[in-house]
Design a protein around this motif. Structure first.
Motif, PDB file in Angstrom:
ATOM      1  N   GLY A 212     -10.986  -2.935   8.679  1.00 33.24           N
ATOM      2  CA  GLY A 212     -10.599  -4.144   7.960  1.00 33.24           C
ATOM      3  C   GLY A 212     -11.046  -4.177   6.509  1.00 33.24           C
ATOM      4  O   GLY A 212     -10.448  -4.878   5.683  1.00 33.24           O
ATOM      5  N   GLU A 213     -12.091  -3.409   6.176  1.00 30.84           N
ATOM      6  CA  GLU A 213     -12.607  -3.424   4.800  1.00 30.84           C
ATOM      7  C   GLU A 213     -11.778  -2.563   3.860  1.00 30.84           C
ATOM      8  O   GLU A 213     -11.891  -2.684   2.645  1.00 30.84           O
ATOM      9  N   TYR A 214     -10.980  -1.656   4.422  1.00 34.92           N
ATOM     10  CA  TYR A 214     -10.206  -0.739   3.583  1.00 34.92           C
ATOM     11  C   TYR A 214      -8.756  -0.714   4.061  1.00 34.92           C
ATOM     12  O   TYR A 214      -8.345   0.176   4.804  1.00 34.92           O
ATOM     13  N   PRO A 215      -7.978  -1.722   3.646  1.00 38.62           N
ATOM     14  CA  PRO A 215      -6.587  -1.826   4.106  1.00 38.62           C
ATOM     15  C   PRO A 215      -5.763  -0.617   3.689  1.00 38.62           C
ATOM     16  O   PRO A 215      -5.962  -0.037   2.617  1.00 38.62           O
ATOM     17  N   GLU A 216      -4.841  -0.247   4.564  1.00 41.54           N
ATOM     18  CA  GLU A 216      -4.025   0.944   4.324  1.00 41.54           C
ATOM     19  C   GLU A 216      -2.956   0.682   3.273  1.00 41.54           C
ATOM     20  O   GLU A 216      -2.309  -0.359   3.246  1.00 41.54           O
ATOM     21  N   LYS A 217      -2.777   1.660   2.397  1.00 43.44           N
ATOM     22  CA  LYS A 217      -1.679   1.630   1.422  1.00 43.44           C
ATOM     23  C   LYS A 217      -0.698   2.740   1.806  1.00 43.44           C
ATOM     24  O   LYS A 217      -1.075   3.907   1.917  1.00 43.44           O
ATOM     25  N   LYS A 218       0.536   2.365   2.027  1.00 43.92           N
ATOM     26  CA  LYS A 218       1.559   3.356   2.349  1.00 43.92           C
ATOM     27  C   LYS A 218       1.917   4.127   1.075  1.00 43.92           C
ATOM     28  O   LYS A 218       2.327   3.540   0.071  1.00 43.92           O
ATOM     29  N   ARG A 219       1.755   5.436   1.117  1.00 49.39           N
ATOM     30  CA  ARG A 219       2.024   6.269  -0.059  1.00 49.39           C
ATOM     31  C   ARG A 219       3.294   7.093   0.150  1.00 49.39           C
ATOM     32  O   ARG A 219       3.549   7.569   1.256  1.00 49.39           O
ATOM     33  N   ASP A 220       4.036   7.250  -0.929  1.00 45.72           N
ATOM     34  CA  ASP A 220       5.227   8.093  -0.890  1.00 45.72           C
ATOM     35  C   ASP A 220       4.821   9.474  -1.399  1.00 45.72           C
ATOM     36  O   ASP A 220       4.778   9.727  -2.605  1.00 45.72           O
ATOM     37  N   PHE A 221       4.501  10.370  -0.483  1.00 39.82           N
ATOM     38  CA  PHE A 221       4.027  11.694  -0.875  1.00 39.82           C
ATOM     39  C   PHE A 221       5.115  12.518  -1.560  1.00 39.82           C
ATOM     40  O   PHE A 221       4.819  13.496  -2.253  1.00 39.82           O
ATOM     41  N   LEU A 222       6.378  12.135  -1.386  1.00 39.76           N
ATOM     42  CA  LEU A 222       7.470  12.819  -2.088  1.00 39.76           C
ATOM     43  C   LEU A 222       7.337  12.668  -3.600  1.00 39.76           C
ATOM     44  O   LEU A 222       7.775  13.536  -4.367  1.00 39.76           O
ATOM     45  N   MET A 223       6.716  11.550  -4.033  1.00 40.27           N
ATOM     46  CA  MET A 223       6.588  11.270  -5.468  1.00 40.27           C
ATOM     47  C   MET A 223       5.452  12.051  -6.137  1.00 40.27           C
ATOM     48  O   MET A 223       5.363  12.092  -7.349  1.00 40.27           O
ATOM     49  N   TYR A 224       4.577  12.665  -5.314  1.00 37.58           N
ATOM     50  CA  TYR A 224       3.448  13.400  -5.901  1.00 37.58           C
ATOM     51  C   TYR A 224       3.921  14.518  -6.837  1.00 37.58           C
ATOM     52  O   TYR A 224       3.276  14.808  -7.850  1.00 37.58           O
ATOM     53  N   ALA A 225       5.045  15.143  -6.502  1.00 36.11           N
ATOM     54  CA  ALA A 225       5.552  16.246  -7.329  1.00 36.11           C
ATOM     55  C   ALA A 225       6.027  15.777  -8.696  1.00 36.11           C
ATOM     56  O   ALA A 225       6.150  16.581  -9.630  1.00 36.11           O
ATOM     57  N   GLU A 226       6.281  14.462  -8.849  1.00 38.14           N
ATOM     58  CA  GLU A 226       6.755  13.916 -10.115  1.00 38.14           C
ATOM     59  C   GLU A 226       5.616  13.436 -11.023  1.00 38.14           C
ATOM     60  O   GLU A 226       5.819  13.130 -12.190  1.00 38.14           O
ATOM     61  N   LYS A 227       4.423  13.356 -10.479  1.00 36.90           N
ATOM     62  CA  LYS A 227       3.296  12.779 -11.220  1.00 36.90           C
ATOM     63  C   LYS A 227       2.811  13.715 -12.327  1.00 36.90           C
ATOM     64  O   LYS A 227       2.683  14.920 -12.127  1.00 36.90           O
TER      65      LYS A 227
END
Length: 395
Positions: A212-227
């Protein structure tokens, strides 16, 4: 005077020699201080007639201590189970400061705070305590002086905290002094049984975390290649079991590798005071739970070195949806049987190759996170507290 290369080398040698001598003298003094309190005797632990009151012993309470936070969580869960929980310290500290530090670590802490003198008066008045729990090797001798059934909440194999020598030996021998040990996770039990002459019982409770102290953030790992900028949340501690120098050196190497791809690394260290000088990134200092949660939400990768018993940090990172970098020589794989993190050696260039593979094959990161999620499912301090309470009730 002209400073030739030879003179500079000699000056550096003398400075390093002085630093080494200073460190050796500090350790020498530490050993003498510990020996003033240290009791090497093996106790005959008597089964308690009452199991209502639980006294949890610390050296002294401080802020931003992960180990103390875990012991406070345990006490809080035992209080919820109906035990009368008391926290005490063997070093001088006021009741008000104890409570302040405890609530800084765990705002929802339950239990009473008794400085050592106050505790001893209370125990004398009621003719003994029920259960007394040590939380670190240096609290064991104090616990042995108190009346009551003596337990030992083992959160790590503490001899590994020191170079081989007197302090590591003093720590090791506390596992052989007759206290009923309860290991946080099975790894401590395994290492103790391998390295020590066991003379008492050792139980195991699950290694937990608070989702509960660290809520999950849904990440789009497909976007990592664009960073063009990758953010790393990197836990750093000055003591060796967290590999502070190796991690910083790797981050410097990693940044140089990514720079050739026109990718910038934003390395954010945390876990030590801001006065702790870091290389290859900026030090954010010691963070509150809210600040830490925000950092995990912003980061693309998290990194920590669990070289002895696993840290809570990879659990927190994975819970928040953050892909984790751990070390293949550490204990992460002991607790996560399926591939759940990027496991690296000691080379920044090696880590670069692994990260590039994950960035361009995002299914790898998805697999790691899915595996981790299945392993984390069901773990909680509530469950661990119930397990510990059951151990007490079955005495």
């Amino acid at each position: 005077m002209l400073w030739t290369e030879a003179l500079i080398r000699e000056a550096k040698r003398k400075i390093l020699s002085l630093l080494h001598d200073g460190k050796a003298r500090l350790e020498y003094r530490r050993v003498w201080e510990e020996l003033k309190r240290y009791d090497p005797t093996v106790i005959n632990n008597q089964t308690p007639t009452k199991k209502k009151q639980v006294v949890i012993v610390f050296t002294r309470l401080v802020r931003f201590s992960g180990g103390q936070t875990s012991a406070l969580r345990l006490g809080t869960e035992l209080a919820k189970q109906g035990f009368d929980v008391i926290y005490t310290v063997y070093k001088k500290q006021s009741k008000e400061e104890m409570a302040f530090c405890a609530k800084s670590n765990l705002a929802s802490v339950k239990g009473k705070f008794y400085p050592a003198g106050m505790l001893q008066s209370m125990i004398k008045k009621q003719k003994g305590a029920d259960i007394v729990i040590a939380t670190s090797w240096d609290t064991v001798s104090f616990v042995k002086k108190l009346s009551g059934y003596k337990m030992y909440f083992v959160q790590d194999y503490e001899p590994y905290f020191y170079p081989f020598g007197e302090l590591s030996l003093l720590a090791k021998k506390t596992y052989e002094q007759g206290l009923h040990m309860v290991s946080l996770g099975a790894w401590n039990k395994e290492v103790i049984e391998k390295n020590c002459h066991i003379v008492s019982k050792i139980d195991v409770v699950d290694f937990p975390y608070e989702k509960g102290e660290y809520p999950e953030k849904k990440r789009d790992f497909l976007m990592y290649a664009e960073k063009k900028t990758l953010i790393f949340a990197v836990n750093v501690k000055y003591y060796g079991k967290r590999l502070p120098c190796i991690i910083q050196n790797m981050m410097k190497e990693l940044a140089e590798c990514f720079q050739k791809d026109n990718i910038t690394l934003d390395v954010r260290y945390y876990g030590e005071a801001k006065s702790f000088h870091t290389k290859g990134g900026r030090n954010l200092g010691m963070l509150t739970k809210k600040e830490l949660s925000n950092l995990y939400q912003e980061a693309d990768f998290g990194m920590v070195a669990s070289m002895s018993n696993i840290s809570l940090i990879p659990y927190e990172m994975l819970s928040s949806g953050l892909p984790v970098i751990e070390f293949e020589d550490g204990t992460f794989s002991y607790f996560f049987s399926k591939p759940s993190a990027i496991l690296t050696g000691l080379s920044g260039k090696e880590l670069y190759i692994q990260l590039k593979k994950c960035i361009h094959e995002p299914e790898l990161l998805k697999t790691y996170m899915n595996n981790a999620s299945k392993i984390l499912e069901g773990l909680s301090w509530k469950r661990t507290g119930e397990q510990f309470a059951e151990i007490i009730r079955k005495l």
